[in-house]
Design an enzyme around this catalytic site. Structure first.
Site, PDB file in Angstrom:
ATOM      1  CG  ASN A 140      -1.757   1.108   1.260  1.00 34.26           C
ATOM      2  OD1 ASN A 140      -2.781   1.440   0.586  1.00 34.26           O
ATOM      3  ND2 ASN A 140      -1.319   2.236   2.276  1.00 34.26           N
ATOM      4  CD  GLU A 141      -1.848   5.446   0.467  1.00 37.06           C
ATOM      5  OE1 GLU A 141      -1.372   6.042   1.230  1.00 37.06           O
ATOM      6  OE2 GLU A 141      -2.996   5.672   0.033  1.00 37.06           O
ATOM      7  CB  VAL A 142       5.414   3.205  -3.105  1.00 39.81           C
ATOM      8  CG1 VAL A 142       6.947   4.001  -3.133  1.00 39.81           C
ATOM      9  CG2 VAL A 142       5.634   1.635  -3.077  1.00 39.81           C
ATOM     10  CG  HIS A 200      -4.791   4.664  -3.142  1.00 34.75           C
ATOM     11  ND1 HIS A 200      -4.193   4.146  -2.009  1.00 34.75           N
ATOM     12  CD2 HIS A 200      -5.430   3.309  -3.713  1.00 34.75           C
ATOM     13  CE1 HIS A 200      -4.038   2.793  -1.861  1.00 34.75           C
ATOM     14  NE2 HIS A 200      -4.714   2.265  -2.691  1.00 34.75           N
TER      15      HIS A 200
END
Length: 342
Positions: A140-142, A200
């Site tokens: 999730n979300e570098v 996202h």
């Protein structure tokens, strides 16, 4: 453009097995079978289930069977009620999108990367058999753009490891700036035909995160409507989102924000997806509970109309609590209409 069939309309189960206090009480009570049935009754086709490594690994990396049991259970529930599922590794040893988690070193320390690969091999060996109704989201979300090249190397190696156990499971891949849509162009070329490009979207952030206490520059008392002029949006952004500033000057400053904003936002990603023959998926999108329910619904309607136009699958953030809960009291006045849109 390809579609991520079976994952077009979903919702996140944030705060259950991730971003939580990791207690048995939390695991047993925050989400139950009745919640999965409710989501199915809404007519959605999937759930996204974030997990932290803490669920299934102890500090030394030994696996916790009782943690895997919760993943087993939600896969069983999803199957029972006809839902597909994204299994999302929200935090790995040495990295979290949230600085408050105090996880550091993943992109620099090979031992942490190897632990990540081993965990995904374990998950793939257990759940690869469900490839008809489960997809994997590697991380999730570098965060920082400087991690881009290293993340491309790590993600490619991880896909290779997963493929030994799950040759055809769908794997979601997102990029820097917390899975920003602009990062998709810099992702590695799809490893195979079962790669999904994931982003996202909480844009415009000044609306969806109005008053958010975790944004350093934000005035926590700030509130705004969704329907406002581009000029006002720009003024609010400049005042409250210094490090997240976006330029609204390309639009008619006297006009209210409109569909053209969201069309332009996805245009490059759609082009990249078409060129590379991959499906697009928005794994998180939503509005903070400090906005009015009515304004939140307006935002959802507009962004979802663009997702529908381009065949972009998505999962709203989030089912309950987490400052964005769709079933929370705050959203009751619009919930019946909202669940038909997301």
């Amino acid at each position: 453009m390809k579609r991520f069939e079976g994952y077009m309309h979903g919702i996140n189960l944030g705060g259950w097995l991730s971003q939580c206090d990791h207690t048995k009480e939390r695991y047993d009570n925050f989400i139950t079978e009745e919640d999965i049935k409710r989501i199915s009754d809404w007519g959605l086709d999937h759930i996204r289930v974030p997990i932290d490594y803490d669920l299934v690994e102890d500090a030394e990396g030994r696996y916790i069977e009782s943690g895997f049991a919760y993943i087993d259970k939600v896969i069983e529930w999803a199957g029972k009620y006809g839902l597909n599922m994204v299994l999302d590794l929200h935090k790995t040893y040495g990295f979290s999108f949230d600085d408050g988690e105090e996880e550091f070193g993943f992109f620099e320390v090979e031992a942490y990367q190897e632990r990540f690969y081993k965990l995904w091999e374990e998950l793939a060996s257990r759940y690869g058999k469900y490839s008809d109704r489960v997809a994997f989201e590697m991380l999730n979300e570098v965060t920082d753009k400087e991690y881009c090249e290293k993340w491309n190397q790590i993600s490619t190696e991880c896909i290779k490891r997963i493929r030994k156990y799950a040759p055809d499971i769908k794997i979601l891949l997102g990029g820097y700036y917390n899975n920003a849509i602009e990062a998709l162009k810099d992702l590695s070329m799809p490893y195979d035909e079962n790669i999904i490009y994931n982003f996202h979207c909480y844009e415009p952030l000044i609306f969806t995160h109005q008053g958010a206490s975790w944004i350093p520059e934000m005035d926590t008392s700030f509130r705004m409507p969704f329907e406002d002029t581009y000029q006002h949006y720009q003024e609010y952004i400049t005042k409250n989102l210094d490090r997240f500033a976006v330029d609204m000057s390309v639009y008619d400053q006297s006009a209210n924000i409109g569909i053209e904003y969201f069309e332009n936002m996805v245009a490059e990603a759609v082009s990249v997806a078409e060129e590379r023959n991959v499906a697009l998926y928005c794994g998180e999108y939503g509005v903070i509970n400090l906005a009015t329910a009515e304004d939140s619904l307006k935002w959802y309607k507009m962004i979802c109309s663009v997702f529908d136009k381009y065949g972009i699958g998505r999962a709203a953030w989030s089912y309950k609590e987490m400052d964005f809960g769709i079933i929370d009291d705050h959203m009751k006045s619009v919930a019946a209409e909202l669940v038909k849109i997301i």
